[in-house]
Design a protein around this motif. Sequence first.
Motif, PDB file in Angstrom:
ATOM      1  N   LEU A  59       0.831  -1.213   0.000  1.00  0.00           N
ATOM      2  CA  LEU A  59       0.000   0.000   0.000  1.00  0.00           C
ATOM      3  C   LEU A  59       0.864   1.261   0.000  1.00  0.00           C
ATOM      4  O   LEU A  59       0.562   2.247  -0.679  1.00  0.00           O
ATOM      5  N   GLU A  60       1.960   1.226   0.759  1.00  0.00           N
ATOM      6  CA  GLU A  60       2.827   2.411   0.832  1.00  0.00           C
ATOM      7  C   GLU A  60       3.442   2.721  -0.528  1.00  0.00           C
ATOM      8  O   GLU A  60       3.557   3.891  -0.922  1.00  0.00           O
ATOM      9  N   ALA A  61       3.785   1.696  -1.269  1.00  0.00           N
ATOM     10  CA  ALA A  61       4.335   1.902  -2.615  1.00  0.00           C
ATOM     11  C   ALA A  61       3.302   2.555  -3.519  1.00  0.00           C
ATOM     12  O   ALA A  61       3.610   3.480  -4.289  1.00  0.00           O
ATOM     13  N   ALA A  62       2.058   2.095  -3.430  1.00  0.00           N
ATOM     14  CA  ALA A  62       0.990   2.662  -4.252  1.00  0.00           C
ATOM     15  C   ALA A  62       0.724   4.116  -3.862  1.00  0.00           C
ATOM     16  O   ALA A  62       0.509   4.984  -4.724  1.00  0.00           O
ATOM     17  N   VAL A  63       0.719   4.400  -2.555  1.00  0.00           N
ATOM     18  CA  VAL A  63       0.486   5.766  -2.083  1.00  0.00           C
ATOM     19  C   VAL A  63       1.602   6.691  -2.563  1.00  0.00           C
ATOM     20  O   VAL A  63       1.350   7.819  -3.024  1.00  0.00           O
ATOM     21  N   ASP A  64       2.847   6.259  -2.480  1.00  0.00           N
ATOM     22  CA  ASP A  64       3.975   7.078  -2.930  1.00  0.00           C
ATOM     23  C   ASP A  64       3.849   7.393  -4.422  1.00  0.00           C
ATOM     24  O   ASP A  64       4.120   8.522  -4.858  1.00  0.00           O
ATOM     25  N   GLU A  65       3.424   6.407  -5.204  1.00  0.00           N
ATOM     26  CA  GLU A  65       3.271   6.639  -6.642  1.00  0.00           C
ATOM     27  C   GLU A  65       2.180   7.679  -6.906  1.00  0.00           C
ATOM     28  O   GLU A  65       2.337   8.573  -7.750  1.00  0.00           O
ATOM     29  N   VAL A  66       1.071   7.585  -6.185  1.00  0.00           N
ATOM     30  CA  VAL A  66      -0.037   8.527  -6.387  1.00  0.00           C
ATOM     31  C   VAL A  66       0.381   9.940  -5.984  1.00  0.00           C
ATOM     32  O   VAL A  66       0.047  10.913  -6.661  1.00  0.00           O
ATOM     33  N   ILE A  67       1.113  10.069  -4.884  1.00  0.00           N
ATOM     34  CA  ILE A  67       1.574  11.397  -4.461  1.00  0.00           C
ATOM     35  C   ILE A  67       2.483  12.006  -5.527  1.00  0.00           C
ATOM     36  O   ILE A  67       2.370  13.191  -5.872  1.00  0.00           O
ATOM     37  N   ALA A  68       3.380  11.178  -6.070  1.00  0.00           N
ATOM     38  CA  ALA A  68       4.299  11.674  -7.101  1.00  0.00           C
ATOM     39  C   ALA A  68       3.561  12.054  -8.373  1.00  0.00           C
ATOM     40  O   ALA A  68       3.917  13.033  -9.049  1.00  0.00           O
ATOM     41  N   GLU A  69       2.535  11.306  -8.729  1.00  0.00           N
ATOM     42  CA  GLU A  69       1.785  11.564  -9.955  1.00  0.00           C
ATOM     43  C   GLU A  69       0.787  12.710  -9.822  1.00  0.00           C
ATOM     44  O   GLU A  69       0.290  13.235 -10.831  1.00  0.00           O
ATOM     45  N   ASN A  70       0.462  13.097  -8.578  1.00  0.00           N
ATOM     46  CA  ASN A  70      -0.546  14.138  -8.342  1.00  0.00           C
ATOM     47  C   ASN A  70       0.010  15.171  -7.357  1.00  0.00           C
ATOM     48  O   ASN A  70      -0.546  15.402  -6.273  1.00  0.00           O
ATOM     49  N   ALA A  71       1.122  15.797  -7.778  1.00  0.00           N
ATOM     50  CA  ALA A  71       1.824  16.719  -6.887  1.00  0.00           C
ATOM     51  C   ALA A  71       0.958  17.895  -6.463  1.00  0.00           C
ATOM     52  O   ALA A  71       1.018  18.341  -5.304  1.00  0.00           O
ATOM     53  N   ASP A  72       0.163  18.458  -7.379  1.00  0.00           N
ATOM     54  CA  ASP A  72      -0.676  19.613  -7.037  1.00  0.00           C
ATOM     55  C   ASP A  72      -1.667  19.262  -5.935  1.00  0.00           C
ATOM     56  O   ASP A  72      -1.851  20.031  -4.979  1.00  0.00           O
ATOM     57  N   ALA A  73      -2.334  18.108  -6.077  1.00  0.00           N
ATOM     58  CA  ALA A  73      -3.298  17.688  -5.062  1.00  0.00           C
ATOM     59  C   ALA A  73      -2.599  17.431  -3.738  1.00  0.00           C
ATOM     60  O   ALA A  73      -3.107  17.784  -2.668  1.00  0.00           O
ATOM     61  N   ALA A  74      -1.397  16.853  -3.791  1.00  0.00           N
ATOM     62  CA  ALA A  74      -0.647  16.578  -2.571  1.00  0.00           C
ATOM     63  C   ALA A  74      -0.266  17.878  -1.870  1.00  0.00           C
ATOM     64  O   ALA A  74      -0.346  17.976  -0.633  1.00  0.00           O
ATOM     65  N   ASP A  75       0.096  18.892  -2.650  1.00  0.00           N
ATOM     66  CA  ASP A  75       0.456  20.184  -2.053  1.00  0.00           C
ATOM     67  C   ASP A  75      -0.746  20.828  -1.363  1.00  0.00           C
ATOM     68  O   ASP A  75      -0.606  21.493  -0.334  1.00  0.00           O
ATOM     69  N   LYS A  76      -1.948  20.668  -1.955  1.00  0.00           N
ATOM     70  CA  LYS A  76      -3.144  21.239  -1.332  1.00  0.00           C
ATOM     71  C   LYS A  76      -3.410  20.595   0.026  1.00  0.00           C
ATOM     72  O   LYS A  76      -3.803  21.270   0.985  1.00  0.00           O
ATOM     73  N   VAL A  77      -3.186  19.290   0.123  1.00  0.00           N
ATOM     74  CA  VAL A  77      -3.373  18.614   1.407  1.00  0.00           C
ATOM     75  C   VAL A  77      -2.348  19.121   2.411  1.00  0.00           C
ATOM     76  O   VAL A  77      -2.668  19.397   3.565  1.00  0.00           O
ATOM     77  N   ARG A  78      -1.091  19.282   1.945  1.00  0.00           N
ATOM     78  CA  ARG A  78      -0.040  19.800   2.840  1.00  0.00           C
ATOM     79  C   ARG A  78      -0.391  21.202   3.334  1.00  0.00           C
ATOM     80  O   ARG A  78      -0.027  21.592   4.447  1.00  0.00           O
ATOM     81  N   ALA A  79      -1.128  21.950   2.504  1.00  0.00           N
ATOM     82  CA  ALA A  79      -1.506  23.319   2.871  1.00  0.00           C
ATOM     83  C   ALA A  79      -2.742  23.362   3.766  1.00  0.00           C
ATOM     84  O   ALA A  79      -3.205  24.438   4.141  1.00  0.00           O
ATOM     85  N   GLY A  80      -3.299  22.195   4.072  1.00  0.00           N
ATOM     86  CA  GLY A  80      -4.435  22.155   4.986  1.00  0.00           C
ATOM     87  C   GLY A  80      -5.777  21.875   4.341  1.00  0.00           C
ATOM     88  O   GLY A  80      -6.806  21.823   5.028  1.00  0.00           O
ATOM     89  N   ASN A  81      -5.807  21.723   3.015  1.00  0.00           N
ATOM     90  CA  ASN A  81      -7.064  21.420   2.324  1.00  0.00           C
ATOM     91  C   ASN A  81      -7.306  19.916   2.377  1.00  0.00           C
ATOM     92  O   ASN A  81      -7.025  19.176   1.447  1.00  0.00           O
ATOM     93  N   MET A  82      -7.880  19.457   3.504  1.00  0.00           N
ATOM     94  CA  MET A  82      -8.043  18.019   3.710  1.00  0.00           C
ATOM     95  C   MET A  82      -9.102  17.406   2.817  1.00  0.00           C
ATOM     96  O   MET A  82      -9.149  16.188   2.640  1.00  0.00           O
ATOM     97  N   GLY A  83      -9.982  18.237   2.228  1.00  0.00           N
ATOM     98  CA  GLY A  83     -10.993  17.704   1.327  1.00  0.00           C
ATOM     99  C   GLY A  83     -10.382  17.046   0.113  1.00  0.00           C
ATOM    100  O   GLY A  83     -10.974  16.129  -0.479  1.00  0.00           O
TER     101      GLY A  83
END
Length: 489
Positions: A433-457
């Motif tokens: 699961l961790e491998a899959a999550v890492d791939e998704v974060i890398a492929e969706n950097a903009d969405a990952a940055d929004k979560v880091r900025a506090g946009n949990m939605g």
Amino acid sequence: MSTTATDLYETTVGLEIHVELATKSKMFCGCSVAFAGEPNSRTCPVCLGLPGSLPVANEKAVEHTLRIALALNCHIAEHSLFHRKNYFYPDMPKNYQISQYDLPLGSQGHVDISGDFGTTRVGINRVHLEEDTGKSIHVGGSGRIADSDFSLEDFNRAGTPLVEIVSEPDIRSAEEARAFVTDLRALLESLGVSDVRMEEGSMRVDANVSVRRVGEKEFGAKVEVKNMNSIRSVGRALEYEEERQRKALDAGQTLIQETRHFDEKAGTTSSLRTKEFAFDYRYFPEPDLVPFEPSSEWVESIRSSLPELPVARRDRLASEYGLGDYDIEVLSASTAIADYFEAAARAYGGEAKKVANWITADLFGLANEAGIDIGKSKIAPEQIAGLVTLVDSGAISGKQGKAVLGEMFATGKDPDVVTEEKGLRQVSDQGELEAAVDEVIAENADAADKVRAGNMGTIGFLVGQVMKKTRGQANPQMVNELLARKLTQ
């Protein structure tokens, strides 16, 4: 119901319930008892009332009647007797019915019913044993005798052991009447004395309904309502009749003592005849049968063999399994359902509420669609327990569990087998699961940055991408936790 009627009038209901007993043979002869079959194929000189034939009482029917009377907290007669009830009607081949009159087997009992109305104690006037009539089949018109072309008689049912349970007039609403019939049906089923199939006529309900002004001491005119073939029909018929009588009194009309027929389709009652009084039947002791006196030893042996009754079982479902009112109401509707739940809960061994949820919602839904009882489905209680274990352990998701249950219902296969065959087992391996999550974060950097900025939605979008990457097999709870840990800490 109008406000005026509600404020000014009080309804009184007494019920008469006829129950065909689960015996192999008829009440006074050796003819077999069964539903339907070739007309007039289960008859003999005794149940046809032919000259020279003599009745012999069915001991098992007497025992079943005593079981019912004891379960209803009745006084058991030390001396009881059969009487002849004389009336002339085509479905009575003897022109009289062997019944009981002033010496019933059981009397002075009671049963407590509960609901939104609170708790009401309903007295049991009598529990007596008799024989059933034959069946008239009215051909043509509406199927009732009034507009039929001709009638046919099937005497297969004539002589079937029949218990009549008569309540006191302690019921005050259609809701209480429904509760009484529901509880009584469950009690009779738990005793094993009848299959209580109302649609087949093995349990039939007649109601005596009267309305009087609040404060009056005398009861109003008693109206008997017949042809109520389900618990729902009991409620609908009594609601209509209660309102009809109140409106008639409001209009200054005089109500008469009569018998009325409930029309299931129209939801209304119509007059059949004015009511006969008891002396019209010319009761006298049955000369071909001796009186009987149940010994105290026999009565006590029957009392000691009574099973856990529905009221006690409902209390235990609450205390032992921690179930709420809704679950208890559904799961205690019949002995078979309650037995099924308890077997599944024991096999599961965990929180019984989880088992109850799968049975009352998902399994009941499938069974209702198929038109069968859950006890007749291909799924054993232990298989339900196995399914709940799979979901609870995270091996499959709740959504996948519903798919597995559907396949189990259709095939009877074990949940483990279905899960493997359908490739539905959830991915819960941390490394995978961790491998899959890492791939998704890398492929969706903009969405990952929004979560880091506090946009949990936005985390829901990333969870969806992981589910897509794992073909829906990732454990969503673990995916959520991994994403939150990687992006917010």
